[in-house]
Write a protein that holds these residues in place. Structure first.
Motif, PDB file in Angstrom:
ATOM      1  N   ALA A   1      17.797  -1.822  24.404  1.00 36.27           N
ATOM      2  CA  ALA A   1      17.284  -2.182  23.512  1.00 36.27           C
ATOM      3  C   ALA A   1      16.037  -1.278  23.042  1.00 36.27           C
ATOM      4  CB  ALA A   1      16.882  -3.175  23.518  1.00 36.27           C
ATOM      5  N   ARG A   2      15.232  -0.585  23.999  1.00 34.87           N
ATOM      6  CA  ARG A   2      14.220   0.175  23.421  1.00 34.87           C
ATOM      7  C   ARG A   2      15.075   1.368  22.519  1.00 34.87           C
ATOM      8  NH1 ARG A   2       8.215   0.738  22.855  1.00 34.87           N
ATOM      9  NH2 ARG A   2       8.492   2.872  22.765  1.00 34.87           N
ATOM     10  N   VAL A   3      15.674   2.308  23.505  1.00 34.52           N
ATOM     11  CA  VAL A   3      16.390   2.817  22.945  1.00 34.52           C
ATOM     12  C   VAL A   3      17.050   2.801  21.518  1.00 34.52           C
ATOM     13  CG1 VAL A   3      18.595   4.421  23.613  1.00 34.52           C
ATOM     14  CG2 VAL A   3      17.350   4.215  25.362  1.00 34.52           C
ATOM     15  N   TRP A   4      17.458   2.313  21.753  1.00 35.92           N
ATOM     16  CA  TRP A   4      18.310   1.966  20.000  1.00 35.92           C
ATOM     17  C   TRP A   4      17.600   0.736  18.707  1.00 35.92           C
ATOM     18  CZ3 TRP A   4      22.679   2.934  17.728  1.00 35.92           C
ATOM     19  CH2 TRP A   4      24.246   2.819  18.790  1.00 35.92           C
ATOM     20  N   LEU A   5      16.234   0.630  19.577  1.00 32.23           N
ATOM     21  CA  LEU A   5      14.902   0.487  18.382  1.00 32.23           C
ATOM     22  C   LEU A   5      14.686   1.577  18.052  1.00 32.23           C
ATOM     23  CD1 LEU A   5      12.401  -1.484  17.701  1.00 32.23           C
ATOM     24  CD2 LEU A   5      11.205  -0.687  18.826  1.00 32.23           C
ATOM     25  N   ARG A   6      14.508   2.765  18.706  1.00 38.21           N
ATOM     26  CA  ARG A   6      13.550   4.227  18.283  1.00 38.21           C
ATOM     27  C   ARG A   6      14.847   5.130  17.420  1.00 38.21           C
ATOM     28  NH1 ARG A   6      11.918   6.713  24.351  1.00 38.21           N
ATOM     29  NH2 ARG A   6       9.770   5.210  24.368  1.00 38.21           N
ATOM     30  N   ARG A   7      16.283   4.213  17.881  1.00 40.13           N
ATOM     31  CA  ARG A   7      17.093   5.310  16.628  1.00 40.13           C
ATOM     32  C   ARG A   7      17.304   4.461  15.554  1.00 40.13           C
ATOM     33  NH1 ARG A   7      22.221   5.028  21.155  1.00 40.13           N
ATOM     34  NH2 ARG A   7      21.479   6.899  22.818  1.00 40.13           N
ATOM     35  N   LEU A   8      16.518   3.516  15.352  1.00 40.92           N
ATOM     36  CA  LEU A   8      16.721   3.019  14.446  1.00 40.92           C
ATOM     37  C   LEU A   8      15.533   3.044  13.250  1.00 40.92           C
ATOM     38  CD1 LEU A   8      18.223  -0.219  12.382  1.00 40.92           C
ATOM     39  CD2 LEU A   8      16.753  -0.982  14.164  1.00 40.92           C
ATOM     40  N   VAL A   9      14.605   3.011  14.094  1.00 38.81           N
ATOM     41  CA  VAL A   9      13.044   3.267  13.573  1.00 38.81           C
ATOM     42  C   VAL A   9      13.146   5.364  12.354  1.00 38.81           C
ATOM     43  CG1 VAL A   9      11.167   3.926  13.510  1.00 38.81           C
ATOM     44  CG2 VAL A   9      11.672   2.964  15.168  1.00 38.81           C
ATOM     45  N   ILE A  10      14.160   6.498  13.769  1.00 43.55           N
ATOM     46  CA  ILE A  10      14.957   7.822  13.148  1.00 43.55           C
ATOM     47  C   ILE A  10      15.404   7.236  11.903  1.00 43.55           C
ATOM     48  CG2 ILE A  10      14.637   9.969  13.819  1.00 43.55           C
ATOM     49  CD1 ILE A  10      14.159   9.000  16.427  1.00 43.55           C
ATOM     50  N   ALA A  11      16.332   6.266  12.322  1.00 50.56           N
ATOM     51  CA  ALA A  11      17.750   6.394  10.723  1.00 50.56           C
ATOM     52  C   ALA A  11      16.711   5.930   9.765  1.00 50.56           C
ATOM     53  CB  ALA A  11      18.316   5.382  11.636  1.00 50.56           C
ATOM     54  N   VAL A  12      15.411   5.007   9.511  1.00 46.48           N
ATOM     55  CA  VAL A  12      15.384   4.137   8.309  1.00 46.48           C
ATOM     56  C   VAL A  12      14.370   5.188   7.683  1.00 46.48           C
ATOM     57  CG1 VAL A  12      13.650   1.992   7.847  1.00 46.48           C
ATOM     58  CG2 VAL A  12      15.835   1.864   9.409  1.00 46.48           C
ATOM     59  N   SER A  13      14.215   5.568   8.541  1.00 48.81           N
ATOM     60  CA  SER A  13      12.706   6.145   8.080  1.00 48.81           C
ATOM     61  C   SER A  13      13.397   8.020   7.045  1.00 48.81           C
ATOM     62  CB  SER A  13      11.765   7.070   9.343  1.00 48.81           C
ATOM     63  OG  SER A  13      12.377   8.227   9.614  1.00 48.81           O
ATOM     64  N   CYS A  14      14.836   7.879   7.338  1.00 47.36           N
ATOM     65  CA  CYS A  14      15.621   8.587   6.629  1.00 47.36           C
ATOM     66  C   CYS A  14      15.954   8.009   5.618  1.00 47.36           C
ATOM     67  CB  CYS A  14      17.210   9.875   7.429  1.00 47.36           C
ATOM     68  SG  CYS A  14      16.705  10.509   8.748  1.00 47.36           S
ATOM     69  N   ALA A  15      15.622   7.511   5.504  1.00 46.15           N
ATOM     70  CA  ALA A  15      16.666   6.386   3.935  1.00 46.15           C
ATOM     71  C   ALA A  15      15.450   7.071   2.719  1.00 46.15           C
ATOM     72  CB  ALA A  15      16.392   4.816   4.233  1.00 46.15           C
ATOM     73  N   PRO A  16      14.398   6.937   2.707  1.00 44.98           N
ATOM     74  CA  PRO A  16      13.514   7.708   1.898  1.00 44.98           C
ATOM     75  C   PRO A  16      13.930   8.793   1.267  1.00 44.98           C
ATOM     76  CG  PRO A  16      12.230   6.205   2.786  1.00 44.98           C
ATOM     77  CD  PRO A  16      13.424   6.713   3.841  1.00 44.98           C
ATOM     78  N   LEU A  17      14.077   9.581   2.408  1.00 43.77           N
ATOM     79  CA  LEU A  17      13.975  10.876   1.559  1.00 43.77           C
ATOM     80  C   LEU A  17      15.626  11.219   1.133  1.00 43.77           C
ATOM     81  CD1 LEU A  17      13.303  14.448   2.172  1.00 43.77           C
ATOM     82  CD2 LEU A  17      14.374  14.590   3.966  1.00 43.77           C
ATOM     83  N   ALA A  18      16.545  10.281   1.788  1.00 49.21           N
ATOM     84  CA  ALA A  18      17.490  10.526   1.332  1.00 49.21           C
ATOM     85  C   ALA A  18      17.377  10.387  -0.686  1.00 49.21           C
ATOM     86  CB  ALA A  18      18.980   9.674   1.910  1.00 49.21           C
TER      87      ALA A  18
ATOM     88  N   LYS B   1       6.742  11.947  11.197  1.00 52.31           N
ATOM     89  CA  LYS B   1       6.005  10.772  12.479  1.00 52.31           C
ATOM     90  C   LYS B   1       6.721   9.601  12.560  1.00 52.31           C
ATOM     91  CE  LYS B   1       1.810  11.249   9.685  1.00 52.31           C
ATOM     92  NZ  LYS B   1       1.204  10.301   8.401  1.00 52.31           N
ATOM     93  N   ALA B   2       8.193   9.784  13.042  1.00 57.79           N
ATOM     94  CA  ALA B   2       9.187   8.215  13.792  1.00 57.79           C
ATOM     95  C   ALA B   2       9.656   9.251  14.789  1.00 57.79           C
ATOM     96  CB  ALA B   2      10.205   7.813  12.269  1.00 57.79           C
ATOM     97  N   ILE B   3       9.758  10.550  14.371  1.00 53.07           N
ATOM     98  CA  ILE B   3      10.776  10.655  15.856  1.00 53.07           C
ATOM     99  C   ILE B   3       9.459  11.252  16.606  1.00 53.07           C
ATOM    100  CG2 ILE B   3      11.644  13.086  16.652  1.00 53.07           C
ATOM    101  CD1 ILE B   3      12.436  13.748  13.935  1.00 53.07           C
ATOM    102  N   ALA B   4       8.035  11.916  16.403  1.00 57.00           N
ATOM    103  CA  ALA B   4       6.621  11.660  17.175  1.00 57.00           C
ATOM    104  C   ALA B   4       6.258  10.341  18.001  1.00 57.00           C
ATOM    105  CB  ALA B   4       6.212  12.159  16.149  1.00 57.00           C
ATOM    106  N   TRP B   5       7.067   9.094  17.092  1.00 62.76           N
ATOM    107  CA  TRP B   5       6.912   8.250  17.861  1.00 62.76           C
ATOM    108  C   TRP B   5       7.551   7.362  18.946  1.00 62.76           C
ATOM    109  CZ3 TRP B   5       9.467   3.262  17.826  1.00 62.76           C
ATOM    110  CH2 TRP B   5       9.382   2.660  18.453  1.00 62.76           C
ATOM    111  N   ALA B   6       8.929   7.913  18.273  1.00 65.73           N
ATOM    112  CA  ALA B   6      10.429   7.152  19.448  1.00 65.73           C
ATOM    113  C   ALA B   6      10.178   8.778  20.396  1.00 65.73           C
ATOM    114  CB  ALA B   6      11.600   7.949  17.940  1.00 65.73           C
ATOM    115  N   THR B   7       9.480   9.791  20.543  1.00 67.71           N
ATOM    116  CA  THR B   7       9.991  10.511  22.027  1.00 67.71           C
ATOM    117  C   THR B   7       8.430  10.683  22.765  1.00 67.71           C
ATOM    118  OG1 THR B   7       8.707  12.518  20.699  1.00 67.71           O
ATOM    119  CG2 THR B   7      10.802  12.164  20.329  1.00 67.71           C
ATOM    120  N   ARG B   8       7.342   9.306  21.992  1.00 66.58           N
ATOM    121  CA  ARG B   8       6.235   9.666  23.462  1.00 66.58           C
ATOM    122  C   ARG B   8       6.856   8.521  24.276  1.00 66.58           C
ATOM    123  NH1 ARG B   8       2.621   6.446  19.640  1.00 66.58           N
ATOM    124  NH2 ARG B   8       3.760   3.956  19.651  1.00 66.58           N
TER     125      ARG B   8
END
Length: 73
Positions: free
Chosen positions: A9-26, A65-72
């Protein structure tokens, strides 16, 4: 070494955070491309494009920042 195995569940949460953080740039990228085409009126003005470029820099910072949070650990 149970500490190396992560909760799925934590792995999928990290993936979701990174995916959602890409939406504004898109979204900013699509609007910026539409403005550069010249077919969308005020969207192509320099002050709108400049604002979109600045928003793009902030969106990229959000992704970092999302990637930094997800990889710590």
């Amino acid at each position: 070494m149970d500490s190396d195995i992560e909760n799925p569940a934590r792995v999928w949460l990290r993936r979701l955070v990174i995916a959602v953080s890409c939406a504004p740039l898109a979204a900013v990228s699509v609007l910026h491309t539409m403005g550069r085409s010249g077919d969308f009126g005020v969207l192509g003005r320099w002050y709108v494009l400049l604002g979109l470029a600045v928003a793009g820099f902030f969106a990229w910072d959000l992704i970092e920042k999302a990637i930094a949070w997800a990889t710590r650990r």
